[in-house]
Design a protein around this motif. Structure first.
Motif, mmCIF file in Angstrom:
data_model
loop_
_atom_site.group_PDB
_atom_site.id
_atom_site.type_symbol
_atom_site.label_atom_id
_atom_site.label_comp_id
_atom_site.label_asym_id
_atom_site.label_seq_id
_atom_site.Cartn_x
_atom_site.Cartn_y
_atom_site.Cartn_z
ATOM 1 N N GLU A 29 14.623 0.352 -20.680
ATOM 2 C CA GLU A 29 13.936 0.887 -19.514
ATOM 3 C C GLU A 29 12.795 -0.029 -19.117
ATOM 4 O O GLU A 29 12.583 -0.317 -17.949
ATOM 5 C CB GLU A 29 13.414 2.294 -19.829
ATOM 6 C CG GLU A 29 12.863 3.053 -18.627
ATOM 7 C CD GLU A 29 11.445 2.676 -18.292
ATOM 8 O OE1 GLU A 29 11.135 2.585 -17.099
ATOM 9 O OE2 GLU A 29 10.648 2.428 -19.203
ATOM 10 N N ARG A 30 12.066 -0.480 -20.081
ATOM 11 C CA ARG A 30 10.876 -1.280 -19.777
ATOM 12 C C ARG A 30 11.238 -2.551 -19.043
ATOM 13 O O ARG A 30 10.428 -3.108 -18.328
ATOM 14 C CB ARG A 30 10.137 -1.609 -21.065
ATOM 15 C CG ARG A 30 9.154 -0.534 -21.490
ATOM 16 C CD ARG A 30 7.962 -1.136 -22.185
ATOM 17 N NE ARG A 30 8.358 -1.929 -23.338
ATOM 18 C CZ ARG A 30 8.550 -1.445 -24.557
ATOM 19 N NH1 ARG A 30 8.376 -0.166 -24.795
ATOM 20 N NH2 ARG A 30 8.911 -2.223 -25.545
ATOM 21 N N GLY A 61 12.814 -2.778 -16.628
ATOM 22 C CA GLY A 61 12.724 -2.458 -15.214
ATOM 23 C C GLY A 61 11.322 -2.601 -14.646
ATOM 24 O O GLY A 61 11.148 -2.916 -13.477
ATOM 25 N N PHE A 62 10.312 -2.413 -15.442
ATOM 26 C CA PHE A 62 8.953 -2.473 -14.920
ATOM 27 C C PHE A 62 8.000 -2.776 -16.076
ATOM 28 O O PHE A 62 8.162 -2.244 -17.165
ATOM 29 C CB PHE A 62 8.579 -1.143 -14.266
ATOM 30 C CG PHE A 62 7.513 -1.291 -13.239
ATOM 31 C CD1 PHE A 62 7.790 -1.833 -12.001
ATOM 32 C CD2 PHE A 62 6.202 -0.918 -13.526
ATOM 33 C CE1 PHE A 62 6.799 -1.983 -11.051
ATOM 34 C CE2 PHE A 62 5.201 -1.080 -12.583
ATOM 35 C CZ PHE A 62 5.500 -1.611 -11.343
ATOM 36 N N ARG A 77 12.898 -0.311 -8.708
ATOM 37 C CA ARG A 77 14.066 0.471 -9.113
ATOM 38 C C ARG A 77 15.206 0.310 -8.097
ATOM 39 O O ARG A 77 16.373 0.169 -8.457
ATOM 40 C CB ARG A 77 13.709 1.955 -9.221
ATOM 41 C CG ARG A 77 12.913 2.329 -10.457
ATOM 42 C CD ARG A 77 12.487 3.792 -10.434
ATOM 43 N NE ARG A 77 11.642 4.126 -11.568
ATOM 44 C CZ ARG A 77 12.084 4.619 -12.735
ATOM 45 N NH1 ARG A 77 13.377 4.867 -12.880
ATOM 46 N NH2 ARG A 77 11.254 4.859 -13.722
ATOM 47 N N ARG A 104 16.689 -3.353 -8.196
ATOM 48 C CA ARG A 104 17.504 -3.626 -9.385
ATOM 49 C C ARG A 104 18.930 -3.132 -9.204
ATOM 50 O O ARG A 104 19.862 -3.686 -9.808
ATOM 51 C CB ARG A 104 16.878 -2.986 -10.613
ATOM 52 C CG ARG A 104 15.633 -3.746 -11.078
ATOM 53 C CD ARG A 104 14.857 -2.964 -12.123
ATOM 54 N NE ARG A 104 15.631 -2.718 -13.314
ATOM 55 C CZ ARG A 104 15.689 -3.525 -14.353
ATOM 56 N NH1 ARG A 104 15.033 -4.676 -14.321
ATOM 57 N NH2 ARG A 104 16.408 -3.222 -15.408
ATOM 58 N N THR A 122 15.518 6.036 -17.481
ATOM 59 C CA THR A 122 16.462 5.295 -16.628
ATOM 60 C C THR A 122 15.662 4.335 -15.759
ATOM 61 O O THR A 122 14.486 4.570 -15.494
ATOM 62 C CB THR A 122 17.279 6.227 -15.714
ATOM 63 O OG1 THR A 122 18.211 5.422 -14.968
ATOM 64 C CG2 THR A 122 16.407 6.957 -14.717
ATOM 65 N N ASP A 123 16.289 3.269 -15.314
ATOM 66 C CA ASP A 123 15.600 2.381 -14.367
ATOM 67 C C ASP A 123 16.170 2.547 -12.961
ATOM 68 O O ASP A 123 15.864 1.766 -12.082
ATOM 69 C CB ASP A 123 15.668 0.920 -14.823
ATOM 70 C CG ASP A 123 17.059 0.342 -14.717
ATOM 71 O OD1 ASP A 123 18.030 1.117 -14.608
ATOM 72 O OD2 ASP A 123 17.192 -0.895 -14.749
#
Lengths: 246, 246, 246, 246, 246, 246, 246, 246
Positions: free
Chosen positions: A41-42, A44-45, A237, A240, F186-187
């Motif tokens: 998850e990380r 992603g941001f 999000r 991506r 979740t991303d």
């Protein structure tokens, strides 16, 4: 885990015992497993450190730990002395700053393009922080400042400059009408950020926020007052998604 | 008063005594004097009876009394049974109705022109009440309904139709952005009326009202949610200025 | 545009092509067109710079640009250091200041007369800013300070001094009852400005604002707390009507 | 208690034992003692039964019990079926009703005079309930209805009619300005009761309440929205002072 | 006025003319008449100057003017520099100070006795200001500090000390329960003053104020948060009743 | 336009005249031009008719008009009688209904996949309306109902079922924690919809909404309470991006 | 899981493969595992079905499912028709009802004793629901109704009756002072439940809730307005501690 | 009391007289009696001095008095200068400090174990104050900081560390979801403390507080924003139950 498997293979424990021990193992080490999960998850941001309510030492310590783990870190709501201390302490790192926001470490791989439109001059500091965070995430940022509704043509013109952008982030204070206007002339995703500009009843961004939530244009998505990092994260999000096959 | 004057003329009382008595007279009869004064004011706008919180009998009684005194009366927030009773009771009068608003008696002398613009279909009942009251006051009313900001060109077009109007009344619910837009493309007086259209946070017109008060367009004047009579009265005050030499 | 016309005249493009190109031209240069349109509106009221949330440099830069374009500019919510910097930088201009408000450039042509009535001494700074802006717009200003309702005769007396005024701006904090009283003894337009005077529940002008919106006098028009510029702009809109034939 | 005293007198218990027992007695029977104490207080104001949230049976039962104990009872917020049931059940009692309020039993001894002034017609039902309760407490009630500020002279005139009253209760909804005006022209105690009259922002009496709390007239005392019983009780507390030597 | 009377006596004008002229005279000089009227009211309570929002010069000027007219003045919400300046400027006057409140001039004639009860230590500064103002009005003040409900006996004990008082002023912050308790064990008038003590939801006195307005004890009269001067004025209104024959 | 071009080509007017006339043409017919522009936008999302505040006749009329123009229409906040009337009137059309929402006309072309997760059973009616609108727009909808945080594993499991979805819409009332949890595992883009489920302080969805705006998970995008159409429109905006080359 | 173990034991897969498969198994069947975990928790308190926002069919279905799984179920916020349907459908079950709350199935094993104190008669329906739920959980319930602070001794007396109780639940509306009083005379855990009793500002339980949160008595624990089930659950959590060795 | 008993025994007074005198004695010395009663309560929790609104001298004086009476004292909301003065003045005492909270005197006897879980780093200062107060009361404290819901596994892991604790105190700002999660995976008592962490709508802990009150997990007990002392006191009340036989 291998020990349990071997003990079972060796007949030292039966299937039920093995199951129990495996579950216990899992239970005991759940953290690591879940951290793995979490790491995905990380990606992603970046981790964001909220500096304001921490001591200078805490900010540096937390920053250092995340930087070691992830290679990049974002710090928000910085006080001047915190910013100075971070600059001094991480002087050998790639370090960028905008308003009360700082990024340390290299920007992520290119991810696409986001447009930022502001209603007035007072919203620009928010936009700069938002752009900093987006660029840190590999996003190309297009900006159109001062597109406020008091000049009815300005929203329209500002949108013309957003060509490549896949998401539009609109920042506005006061009566917060700009996202509604932008959303009524584009079909791109619109993320609305109320800024703490305003006074009297509905001041400090309350009016802008309520206005954005009451919008009569379909599909305006809102974050809390001044939450430019949340808006940037929301845009990331979306971007991506374009890199994935589902 | 003549008695006092005569007593003084006759030397029965001295000047000081006469002054005292005259003041007492005035004091005792202050009501009538002030009512005179008040009547001049009332010429500007008819008495409005708020029906909702009154019994059917009270509404009829108050209406009758004002009608006798002024020759015209306006009743607002009518419940259906009140409206029916009034219609029956004043069937020999010139009687008009729109939504929950009724006027009885002849319209006043022509006073000028006011434009009414609404943001959405849901605002039209408010506009109809507003128009009824204005026309009762002798005002010519131009209307442009459904000029909401979700179609960015609509405010602009709607304003084109307001040519002769000296005041623009703009009604909007939801995010209440329309008065801001109208005020940014006209230099006429703009009176903004939030309507009780909306839901969730900022619902029941709260969001629209706050938005109108936070407007970034200069000179938008606001009345309370759904207060079409106040807006009409404000417009009448402005129009009356054109008939005076100051 | 001439190129397109000539190409058509020369037969190099047909009517449909010409139309397309003209629309594109318009579309591309929409800003200028609309700016023209906008300029007409601006004639009604000067650009106002909200200083508070800008840096000293930004304030000077924005001020300079508007001054070059329009010849006059108004700056509000000035911080002391901003005011000092502006005074130094525009020392060769006609420059006036009241409270946190400054005007630069010559006043506009005479436009008519507005009265300003305040409820208490604490409202006077607001009144001074309001008067500054009005005078900058060419308006003659009559004032009656300290007309609060706690002395029941004062509203009445204050109104006597407003003879020539075509609009009355009433400023009040605390329980905000003054506009209601003024509006019940005059038929002139009344613009009510709540001021941030008060404490406890309903403090910071909230009580005054709500009171003004709940007024039982017909036609009181309200702006946000402390929004003297909005009130002035509203008055100017009304006054400008007297200079037009419609 | 006598038993303990006798046991001590007889030497059956020593002083410490006697003290313990007496305290226990007191402790065990604290209720009665305190009820005595409490009764004195109750003399000041009748028990009031809040009917709305009770079943018809509960209302009758509670009413009956209080009536037996005190000889008089007041019931508020009555639903129609509750009122009917009470009327049927206590038909042999002196029973009076106003609005949603009922009193059963004879009025208390004469206590003095209170004035009630209302701002508008919609406030009259509240005034009637207030008068009912006051008269039940032995208070003579003077009334002046419809003294609203929209007619600036009316508050003044209404006060003229309050001659003998030692306390003035002022009821107002909407912008709630009337108590402020009354308090600025009398030095009598003024109790302000906001009524649930109004709409939009500040509706349901909120605006009136805030206005009364923000009053710029010194010494306006306020109760909650529609709390006419509290206002009556407050007036009774004041009147009772005139019957005591302190 | 005498001129008009004489003209009438001399037959130079007829009765109607005389009446018109007298009314005009009255109208023109309404201020003085009403000021007379107003002065009577002022005898009830001294003019109070709200210092906070005024400059040092303004405070001194207003204070001086009222002092000349009335012989006594009360100043509230003083900033330290304002207090110092007043002390210096009026050093030859009888001058008392408590918290942010100052009185200048001799106290009024004895008027009776008021009790002040506070819930906690944090409420004492409010109580001191309240006592200062009351004593300035000639009121004897009894105090019982720290009578909070967390010690259930304390309210009871504190009331014991209020013997002679004709009015009880109760100050409380936090949950504001003390006035309810006091009012349930005395039949004297109870004026409740919420203080700005508290935090989180309901902080800054909001919780205390709401609690006091929701009280289940009959007859608690409330003023705004921290409005000790309003409470004192309310008490003075009550006490003055004991000096009149009605 | 061709006339102007021809007149120029014929030399009947010069370039400046032609330019003026073309601008006037544009100005006069701005509506059509802008409507064209607008139509592109409408392709992104169907017109939505807010039924609640309209008469049955109005709803049918507006529905019919949009249906003729666009071939599909969505109606929300339907009252039962409105729904019945629409069903009767458009019985020959493809008509679907969920809760208070109805779609008329064929669904749009396939657009991608969206997941809907609800916190509790009470949120399901909202989810059904949301799904109806999305499917009408050509979106495939995956659902996971009752994934509330009170069972800590449920959010996790529910997300497993969202495989193909490019956007996750999360509906929750009460404390509104679910979107935060989903967004932390979740991303994908997460759109949070507070539902009007809850009671007491923060009831009617207020608590859920505030919770979602205060989320500590990055990138949660929020719409107003119960605004499932806004959420669907936001998702459609995102999905449409995947069909474009920018 | 045994298959994986056997495959490893048989050498068909290596340790790493086995680990991967076990994790996948866990991942895929996480729900069951966590449900196990969850079940332990549920033993602490029965599933509660919020009926209000569900159809009659949904309520029956959900009730039936929980009943099958757990053997007992609690339903809250029942509408009359829902209650009737449940009674009919589960007529062969042990079924109890209080107010809008119903329990089906046998009560749990004895767990200890809880006291319930109410401030007024209007709070009793809440208390009855609370007692029903507690008794369903095996809790002995002591009650003292009508202990309101308006009779200062009543809280004290009511507490006397709570002897055996290990937790005191206090319900109060209006000014909500009772929990503060109770907590200042006992050292037992006090759970405060605001009830929706009250009117005007702070009505519907808001005032009571804020008052309880602002309490000056240490250790008052609060739940939302009317949340008697939450209070019961909190008490059960405390009581269960007495049955454990930690 | 003995004197009365003796007088009765000696026949100097009769039984009624004795009873009267005894009641008077009680009445006169009610304070001491009740103080006794009160002291028992105080054993449960130390006196807490709210420093913020007191002068340095007041803080020292109050602290000294409580220390003499009870042997231990806790001071909260300390300003730096107050802390310094206390440290200097009570340098010979056992003195501990955390954040703005200080304890003086020896800790109480061991009482059991409480767990403290925080959602984020910004909540840790609150947790430290809470732990200080608990340890002062003899409580063993287990802590798990930074267990926020953004990492879904963290609440679960943090709870693992709370083994021995009989009560869990959970601190969270922002969206305040953590107590809900903790309460859904443990059956221990959960006390939720909203912290003043957050911004925009629902900022300063309002969002967290509302979220905790709206929780869908049964039995979460809440205190006001930042009220760590109330949470500690609530936990102590629960723990003390384990030391009693009831």
């Amino acid at each position: 885990m291998k020990d349990i498997l071997d003990a079972y293979a060796a007949g030292a424990i039966d299937a039920e015992e093995a199951r129990q021990k495996l579950l216990q193992t899992f239970y005991a080490h759940g953290e690591e497993f879940l951290l793995d999960l979490h790491r995905r998850e990380r990606l992603g941001f970046p981790e964001v450190v909220l500096a304001e309510s921490k001591s200078v030492e805490q900010v540096i310590e937390v920053t250092r730990r995340i930087l070691e783990a992830n290679g990049q870190v974002c710090i928000s709501n910085l006080l001047p002395e915190q910013a100075d201390a971070l600059r001094a302490h991480f002087s050998n790192q790639e370090l960028r700053i905008a308003g009360r926001c700082m990024t340390i470490g290299p920007a992520a791989d290119p991810l696409g393009c986001v447009g930022i439109i502001t209603a007035g001059t007072s919203d620009i500091p928010y936009a700069r922080e938002c752009a900093l965070v987006l660029e840190f995430m590999g996003v190309e940022v297009l900006t159109a400042y001062d597109a406020g509704v008091a000049g009815i043509h300005r929203p329209y013109v500002s949108l013309q400059e957003m060509g490549k952008a896949r998401v539009i982030i609109v920042l506005a204070g006061m009566e917060g009408a700009l996202p509604t206007l932008i959303a009524s002339i584009t079909d791109k995703p619109v993320i609305a950020v109320p800024t703490a500009v305003g006074y009297g009843i509905g001041g400090k961004g309350i009016g802008a926020m309520i206005s954005m939530l009451q919008t009569c244009a379909p599909g305006v998505l809102v974050v809390n007052i001044g939450n430019v990092i949340g808006a940037a994260a929301g845009a990331v999000r979306i971007l991506r998604g374009f890199r994935k096959d589902i």
